[in-house]
Design an enzyme around this catalytic site. Structure first.
Site, PDB file in Angstrom:
ATOM      1  N   HIS A 186      -7.834  -5.097  -1.735  1.00  0.00           N
ATOM      2  CA  HIS A 186      -6.641  -4.564  -1.082  1.00  0.00           C
ATOM      3  C   HIS A 186      -5.956  -5.583  -0.182  1.00  0.00           C
ATOM      4  O   HIS A 186      -4.741  -5.602  -0.075  1.00  0.00           O
ATOM      5  CB  HIS A 186      -7.037  -3.332  -0.256  1.00  0.00           C
ATOM      6  CG  HIS A 186      -5.892  -2.445   0.102  1.00  0.00           C
ATOM      7  ND1 HIS A 186      -5.159  -1.752  -0.840  1.00  0.00           N
ATOM      8  CD2 HIS A 186      -5.342  -2.122   1.292  1.00  0.00           C
ATOM      9  CE1 HIS A 186      -4.230  -1.039  -0.231  1.00  0.00           C
ATOM     10  NE2 HIS A 186      -4.312  -1.251   1.062  1.00  0.00           N
TER      11      HIS A 186
ATOM     12  N   SER B 260       0.850  -1.181   0.000  1.00  0.00           N
ATOM     13  CA  SER B 260       0.000   0.000   0.000  1.00  0.00           C
ATOM     14  C   SER B 260       0.899   1.250   0.000  1.00  0.00           C
ATOM     15  O   SER B 260       1.710   1.419  -0.906  1.00  0.00           O
ATOM     16  CB  SER B 260      -0.959  -0.040   1.190  1.00  0.00           C
ATOM     17  OG  SER B 260      -2.027   0.832   0.999  1.00  0.00           O
TER      18      SER B 260
ATOM     19  N   ASP C 179      -9.664  -3.636  -5.740  1.00  0.00           N
ATOM     20  CA  ASP C 179      -9.111  -2.842  -4.652  1.00  0.00           C
ATOM     21  C   ASP C 179      -9.609  -1.393  -4.754  1.00  0.00           C
ATOM     22  O   ASP C 179      -9.286  -0.704  -5.715  1.00  0.00           O
ATOM     23  CB  ASP C 179      -7.577  -2.876  -4.744  1.00  0.00           C
ATOM     24  CG  ASP C 179      -6.900  -2.233  -3.547  1.00  0.00           C
ATOM     25  OD1 ASP C 179      -7.567  -1.497  -2.800  1.00  0.00           O
ATOM     26  OD2 ASP C 179      -5.691  -2.461  -3.369  1.00  0.00           O
TER      27      ASP C 179
END
Length: 701
Positions: free
Chosen positions: A670, A549, A635
């Site tokens: 994600h 991320s 995501d």
């Protein structure tokens, strides 16, 4: 480096230049076409993805598989090892509430949690939610919230079945084991019950996946008939719900990364409008707990950079009535507070080490719970019950598996309730956890936590995986992770760089790694790598960097700025297209992220700052280490096209090194795969890549 015997040719993404001019600066993006114009629809239904984009992503997956295919037996071995360290029928310590104690557990071979309860003083358990059964008809399944009603008759629960983080809420009857007809869709998953158990509050996500509205749902009615309770007008704010510490209020917590504001709904009067606690002030953050007619507020008001605790009367909680209880102490960061009928508990961190401090609210006497290891993780676990002297907390270190304790806050005695079992065996004495300090370019001391096998020769020959994050004020705890042992047992050193941008050394540590100071995060990570080399833990080109991320952005920036230190880089769901994302105010997280990165739409300074480091925009014609980027098609946080565009530009621009690989999970978001064992397949790919990059693709234990 060992290559697959017959790798396919890497896909070549066609260049379709798309230019944007802002503040008189023109930026050209050759791969903007990889962003599906219908991306909102793709989140809800991945089948509508543009066929050209799908083909490209499939081709990239095929290329990655061809290059890493020779590690398939290693991957299977790694999965087998990691699964062998998981207690398959693991269970949480039951948490008491009234006549029952509630728990979560797994069944042998099960991928998903089971939610249940037993009589408070022990007895047979009763399962109300079977995650394995609920997931059987879905490729992806993840629980959101799950909360029993105050009368213990109903269980509200939510789940996401696409990986897009749109959670649907249902209500299950404990007596029948069946769901009611109620269905509340497109929520963030959280649920707060009213006292009479006839309604609950939830947050609805809008078409851009933003949590802007709080609604009340009355049981037995349709979602279309729900009542709008509160609507946030600032698209840059997150809005979430939770139950207050006493259980008396639903707390509407709003904020961005710099400012916050909270409202209270009396759960005994769910139709009453929310009451504002203290109006938002730029840069002032606060969170609260309630006890009787008093609020206890954790805040950075009055320049308390590392936070302080104040009190305020419940009847007049505005800022002018705040009074210091625990004053601001520079360098001692108060992370969280927890409140009970007779005690205030705070979790704080100094010198990157946490401690729990307990205050008797009658006598004001304080004492701390702390531990002796060089690096460790400590967390309070909360309670359903307010009228209790029992505090539950968890402890682990990089060598010590997680332990759960019940602590009597009056008697000051602790009882071990659970120690994480490693079925395949684990002896903490076989490993060493330690910490060094890396000196950054400006003299800052960056803590680096280290795990390795006992007896490791410090001669620079060991490969090393260096993990980092460094954003949003999130600290990276030096906690236990059984998966890491598969690398460490093969001779790897595992290290965590506690870089600026995280709050590992206090909130000021975070402020020194954001916006115009963001490059401190990248330079701290490179300094950590060099310090590990200087201390003979490893050598240049023996290090594999790993982050996800915003930590994936770190990986992209480090590959551009200090790639010569690394044998490989793993970037999971990497936020690498920072400028284009921050220029697109329709994306779910863009307005809320402007306080973190800057707003390049409004500010030329912010535009130039982001352009100067954005990994995608700074890919250069030079050698790069081997890179593995991993994305998720659904995501909503880091959209799939960010890693796809980055790898396409790297491959078209770099002069040598590599290879650069893209793996997109076409059925997840994600967090990657949702099942606890399916997730191991993805961890195994990361570790197999790390071993391959370090020249150890056949490494046994």
């Amino acid at each position: 480096m060992t290559q697959a015997k017959t790798p396919s040719q890497p896909p070549v993404a066609p260049r379709r230049p798309h230019s944007v001019t802002r503040h008189g600066i023109t930026v050209t993006d050759d791969y903007a076409w990889l962003k599906d114009e219908k991306w909102q629809e793709v989140l809800r239904d991945p089948a509508v993805l543009d066929p050209d984009i799908r083909k490209y992503l499939d081709d990239e997956n095929g290329y990655t598989k061809s290059l890493l295919g020779h590690t398939s037996s290693l991957q299977k071995t790694l999965v087998r090892e990691m699964r062998g360290r998981i207690k398959e029928d693991d269970s949480s310590v039951p948490s008491p509430d009234g006549p029952f104690a509630y728990f979560r557990r797994f069944r042998e071979g099960g991928q998903h949690e089971l939610f249940g309860r037993m009589p408070r003083d022990g007895g047979e358990g009763h399962i109300v939610l079977d995650g394995d059964a609920l997931a059987k008809d879905h490729k992806y399944f993840k629980f959101g919230g799950s909360r029993h009603s105050n009368d213990h008759k109903l269980q509200a629960w939510s789940a996401d079945t696409k990986g897009s983080e749109y959670f649907s809420i249902r209500v299950r009857d404990w007596a029948t084991g069946k769901d009611l007809d109620d269905l509340v869709e497109e929520t963030d998953g959280g649920i707060v019950w009213s006292k009479d158990c006839k309604s609950f509050f939830y947050v609805k996500l809008d078409d851009n996946h933003r949590p802007m509205q709080v609604w009340r749902h009355r049981l037995g009615t349709k979602q279309a008939d729900d009542t709008l309770v509160y609507e946030e007008q600032d698209s840059g704010w997150f809005t979430h719900l939770h139950e207050s510490t006493s259980g008396r209020f639903c707390v509407i917590a709003g904020g961005d990364h710099e400012t916050s504001e909270q409202r209270l709904i009396d759960l005994a009067h769910p139709e009453a409008p929310p009451r504002l606690v203290a109006a938002r002030e730029d840069g002032v953050q606060y969170s609260l707990a309630d006890r009787g007619d008093e609020l206890f507020i954790l805040t950075n008001a009055d320049d308390a950079i590392d936070f302080k605790i104040v009190t305020a009367p419940l009847g007049a909680p505005e800022r002018k009535n705040w009074r210091d209880l625990i004053p601001y102490r520079p360098g001692i960061y108060i992370i969280d507070l927890d409140l009970y009928a007779g005690h205030l508990v705070r979790l704080e961190r100094a010198n990157a080490l946490p401690s729990i401090v307990i205050r008797d609210l009658k006598t004001s006497e304080e004492h701390a719970i702390a531990f002796d290891e060089a690096a460790y993780s400590l967390d309070t676990m909360g309670s359903y019950e307010f009228e209790t002297t029992n505090l539950r907390f968890s402890y682990s270190s990089m060598t010590t598996p997680s332990e759960v304790y019940d602590y009597d806050m009056v008697k000051r005695t602790r009882t071990l309730r659970k120690r994480q079992e490693i079925p395949s065996g684990h002896d903490a004495a076989d490993y060493v956890t330690t910490r060094i300090m890396a000196k950054a370019h400006d003299g800052a001391e960056v803590p680096v936590s280290i795990l390795h096998r006992r007896g490791l020769k410090l001669d620079g020959s060991a490969p090393l995986l260096l993990y980092g994050y460094g954003s949003y004020g999130m600290a990276m705890p030096a906690s236990f992770n059984a998966n890491r042992l598969s690398l460490v047992d093969r001779g790897f050193v595992y290290a965590i760089a506690h870089i600026r941008g995280g709050a590992d050394k206090g909130w000021g540590w975070y402020l020194d790694g954001k916006r115009e100071k963001k490059t401190n995060s990248f330079d701290d990570f490179a300094a950590s790598a060099r310090a590990l080399i200087d201390a003979n833990y490893t050598s240049a080109k023996r290090i594999v960097g790993h982050g996800g991320s915003a930590g994936g952005m770190l990986m992209g920036a480090v590959a551009n700025r200090a790639g010569e230190l690394f044998a490989g880089i793993v970037a999971e769901v990497p936020f690498v297209d920072v400028l284009n994302t921050m220029l697109d105010d329709t994306l779910p997280l863009t307005p809320p992220e402007w306080p973190e990165w800057g707003n390049p739409i409004e500010s030329e300074k912010d535009f130039r700052t982001i352009l100067s480091y954005s990994p995608y925009d700074n890919v250069a014609a030079k050698d790069y280490p081997a890179i593995l980027a991993m994305g998720g098609l659904t995501d909503p946080r880091v959209t799939y096209w960010e890693p796809a565009k980055w790898i396409a530009r790297l491959r078209a621009t770099m002069k040598g090194g590599g290879p650069v690989l893209l793996r997109t999970n076409m059925g997840a978001g994600h967090g990657g795969a949702s099942g606890r064992f399916d997730r191991l397949d993805e961890v195994a790919i990361v570790y197999a890549f790390a071993l391959w990059a370090a020249g150890m693709p056949e490494a046994g234990v």
